[in-house]
Scaffold this motif. Structure first.
Motif, PDB file in Angstrom:
ATOM      1  N   VAL A 289       0.862  -1.179   0.000  1.00 41.25           N
ATOM      2  CA  VAL A 289       0.000   0.000   0.000  1.00 41.25           C
ATOM      3  C   VAL A 289       0.901   1.232   0.000  1.00 41.25           C
ATOM      4  CG1 VAL A 289      -1.821   1.276   1.184  1.00 41.25           C
ATOM      5  CG2 VAL A 289      -1.765  -1.230   1.324  1.00 41.25           C
ATOM      6  N   CYS A 290       0.642   2.159  -0.902  1.00 45.30           N
ATOM      7  CA  CYS A 290       1.439   3.391  -0.934  1.00 45.30           C
ATOM      8  C   CYS A 290       0.533   4.597  -0.723  1.00 45.30           C
ATOM      9  CB  CYS A 290       2.222   3.498  -2.241  1.00 45.30           C
ATOM     10  SG  CYS A 290       1.214   3.639  -3.733  1.00 45.30           S
ATOM     11  N   PHE A 291       1.100   5.665  -0.175  1.00 50.92           N
ATOM     12  CA  PHE A 291       0.330   6.867   0.126  1.00 50.92           C
ATOM     13  C   PHE A 291       1.269   8.052   0.306  1.00 50.92           C
ATOM     14  CE2 PHE A 291       1.215   4.522   3.970  1.00 50.92           C
ATOM     15  CZ  PHE A 291       1.581   5.469   4.921  1.00 50.92           C
ATOM     16  N   SER A 292       0.697   9.243   0.403  1.00 52.13           N
ATOM     17  CA  SER A 292       1.477  10.472   0.528  1.00 52.13           C
ATOM     18  C   SER A 292       1.765  10.788   1.992  1.00 52.13           C
ATOM     19  CB  SER A 292       0.731  11.655  -0.097  1.00 52.13           C
ATOM     20  OG  SER A 292       0.610  11.493  -1.503  1.00 52.13           O
ATOM     21  N   GLY A 293       2.934  11.391   2.222  1.00 50.45           N
ATOM     22  CA  GLY A 293       3.296  11.792   3.573  1.00 50.45           C
ATOM     23  C   GLY A 293       2.849  13.188   3.925  1.00 50.45           C
ATOM     24  N   ASP A 294       2.463  13.997   2.915  1.00 45.46           N
ATOM     25  CA  ASP A 294       2.117  15.400   3.173  1.00 45.46           C
ATOM     26  C   ASP A 294       0.628  15.687   3.032  1.00 45.46           C
ATOM     27  OD1 ASP A 294       2.141  14.943   0.464  1.00 45.46           O
ATOM     28  OD2 ASP A 294       3.209  16.775  -0.072  1.00 45.46           O
ATOM     29  N   LYS A 295      -0.180  14.645   3.142  1.00 45.77           N
ATOM     30  CA  LYS A 295      -1.635  14.835   3.109  1.00 45.77           C
ATOM     31  C   LYS A 295      -2.184  14.627   4.525  1.00 45.77           C
ATOM     32  CE  LYS A 295      -2.130  13.819  -1.819  1.00 45.77           C
ATOM     33  NZ  LYS A 295      -2.812  12.995  -2.861  1.00 45.77           N
ATOM     34  N   ILE A 296      -2.959  13.578   4.731  1.00 49.72           N
ATOM     35  CA  ILE A 296      -3.573  13.366   6.042  1.00 49.72           C
ATOM     36  C   ILE A 296      -2.522  13.167   7.130  1.00 49.72           C
ATOM     37  CG2 ILE A 296      -5.126  11.914   7.396  1.00 49.72           C
ATOM     38  CD1 ILE A 296      -6.529  13.571   5.261  1.00 49.72           C
ATOM     39  N   ILE A 305       5.581   3.561   1.297  1.00 53.45           N
ATOM     40  CA  ILE A 305       5.161   2.240   0.834  1.00 53.45           C
ATOM     41  C   ILE A 305       5.235   1.280   2.015  1.00 53.45           C
ATOM     42  CG2 ILE A 305       5.536   0.389  -0.837  1.00 53.45           C
ATOM     43  CD1 ILE A 305       7.169   2.441  -2.502  1.00 53.45           C
ATOM     44  N   CYS A 306       4.156   0.576   2.275  1.00 51.20           N
ATOM     45  CA  CYS A 306       4.104  -0.398   3.372  1.00 51.20           C
ATOM     46  C   CYS A 306       3.600  -1.729   2.840  1.00 51.20           C
ATOM     47  CB  CYS A 306       3.163   0.073   4.479  1.00 51.20           C
ATOM     48  SG  CYS A 306       3.679   1.560   5.316  1.00 51.20           S
TER      49      CYS A 306
END
Length: 473
Positions: A289-296, A305-306
């Protein structure tokens, strides 16, 4: 320049421009030199003088009538506006991409100052003195937060997606729903990224419905990955259906990777129940699962990436990882943020989480503004959004104010304030939405509005500015 070289020249015209070095000693240029540097100011002066010499007016009348001081000040101010500066976000979009997304909490920034203003153990293992990976405690913290086996940090979430595809699916097929072949800001298109990474796009389902069967039936011997993509900044309502991640994970062949671009970075925040979290995706069986660090999450620009440890190791060994890895500033900020988040400290909460939690206070703030500036401001109910490509279908009730006057003029002039105020124009009115104005910025907003109204009309609340006494900060 002589009259012989320019027969149309006025016999008494002055063709001598000031010497650049002498001009640089003038007091009016000192603030610009401090903010822009002496070489940049010099470059602007020389470019301006070149344009003057090439102009028809100079050829005929020299520098007569030219206000060089005013012209240079205007040009240099225009250059100065290009520099990064703090602004007041009164747009109602809490994570505003044009305004830097998530502000870093001051306590967080201060906590990593020593690590970044001196040497640190970025790639050194203190336990044995050997060279280490550029990870620090990050892997452990991400696992504790998300329940994944391993974690990895890159420059942004676009890097995350490209790295997944390039390292794990190059030359093979990646299955993506037709409803998730999106384009986000800056022309970032999922099909284009797949092609650039060397992966082959396989489309399944329809715009509004894609089932687990659609994915399973599209699998071939050359399938490397099923990619689920967060729709980011739009939603499809009505007759829709998407595959259940748990079912899809259970039915996929073991060799086919189930990767999810969660995007927004929702993990354990209580204020966003509508968004499926990274934790839930991992628990449901997603491999990565990947996501942004500067959003929520509320950190600096980064991609996270986890997931499965063996897959994360493959990503780390990919040659592109060296191009995508962040520096120590980002690493230390994310590391400190995660520690505080896991400890449930206030400074570990992202800006969106903090602002959404206090939307009720916007009414009191709007009331205060109307009391301070009753002849210029009118209170109004508004809507706020988290923004930044997150929660596209959710808005929140809040309050703001309408400024009396020409909306286009107000918008431009307040953007040029000493601390720019960024509002919005809605229904042909200039509006300050207080949902995105932090508590510290609210006090600054008051001072900026006071200064603006004084300069504009010479009075505030019907009183002469000269009769008032206040402390300027």
């Amino acid at each position: 320049m002589s009259q012989k070289s320019n027969p149309k020249a006025h016999p008494e015209a002055n063709y001598r421009l000031p010497q650049v070095e002498q001009l640089l000693q003038q007091d009016f240029l000192s603030p610009f030199i401090k903010s822009l540097s002496r070489p940049v100011v010099t470059m602007v002066i020389r470019d301006y003088f070149t344009q003057i010499r090439q102009s028809e007016s100079f050829k005929h009348a020299g520098v007569d009538g030219l206000d060089i001081t005013q012209a240079l000040s205007s040009r240099l101010h225009g250059v100065l506006l290009q520099r990064q500066t703090a602004v007041i976000n009164a747009t109602g979009t809490i994570i505003h991409t044009n305004l830097g997304r998530s502000p870093i909490d001051p306590a967080l920034w201060d906590a990593v100052k020593a690590v970044n203003t001196g040497y640190n153990n970025l790639e050194l293992k203190l336990e044995d003195g050997k060279r280490g990976q550029r990870k620090g405690l990050l892997d452990t913290l991400l696992c504790a937060l998300t329940g994944a086996e391993a974690g990895l940090l890159v420059n942004n979430n676009a890097c995350s997606i490209y790295l997944l595809l390039h390292a794990l699916a190059k030359g093979k097929e990646v299955i993506v729903s037709r409803g998730e072949q999106i384009q986000i800001g800056g022309g970032f298109r999922i099909p284009d990224i797949l092609a650039l990474s060397g992966a082959k796009l396989v489309e399944v389902g329809t715009t509004n419905i894609t089932t687990a069967d659609d994915y399973i039936e599209a699998i071939t011997d050359n399938t490397a990955m099923v990619l689920i993509v967060h729709q980011s900044n739009f939603v499809i309502r009505g007759f829709t259906e998407s595959a259940d991640i748990k079912e899809l994970s259970r039915r996929l062949p073991k060799e086919v990777i189930l990767a999810v671009d969660q995007g927004s970075g929702v993990t354990n925040e209580p204020h966003f129940p509508e968004e499926k979290s990274v934790i839930k995706y991992i628990a449901s069986g997603a491999d990565l699962v990947c996501f942004s660090g500067d959003k929520i999450l509320g950190g600096p620009q980064a991609g996270i990436i986890c997931g499965d440890a063996s897959l994360v190791q493959r990503l780390e060994k990919n040659p592109m990882m060296r191009a995508f890895r962040p520096g120590r500033v980002v690493l230390s900020l994310i590391e400190e943020l995660l520690v505080r988040k896991l400890n449930e400290q206030e400074s570990g909460r992202g800006i969106s989480e903090r602002q959404v939690a206090q939307l009720s206070s916007t009414l009191n703030k709007a009331d205060r503004l109307t009391q301070l500036f009753p002849n210029h401001i009118e209170i109004c109910p508004l809507k706020a959004v988290v923004g930044g490509g997150t929660l596209p279908d959710i808005d929140y009730d809040c309050w703001g104010v309408i400024l009396a006057g020409d909306p286009l003029k107000l918008s431009r002039e307040l953007r040029l304030a000493s601390t720019p105020i960024i509002g919005v124009i809605q229904r042909d009115k200039f509006i300050l939405n207080l949902a995105s104005v932090t508590d510290s910025d609210f006090e600054l907003l008051i001072l900026q509005l006071e200064d603006y109204l004084y300069l504009k009309e010479g009075f505030i609340d019907g009183h002469c500015r000269g009769e008032q006494v206040r402390t300027v900060v």
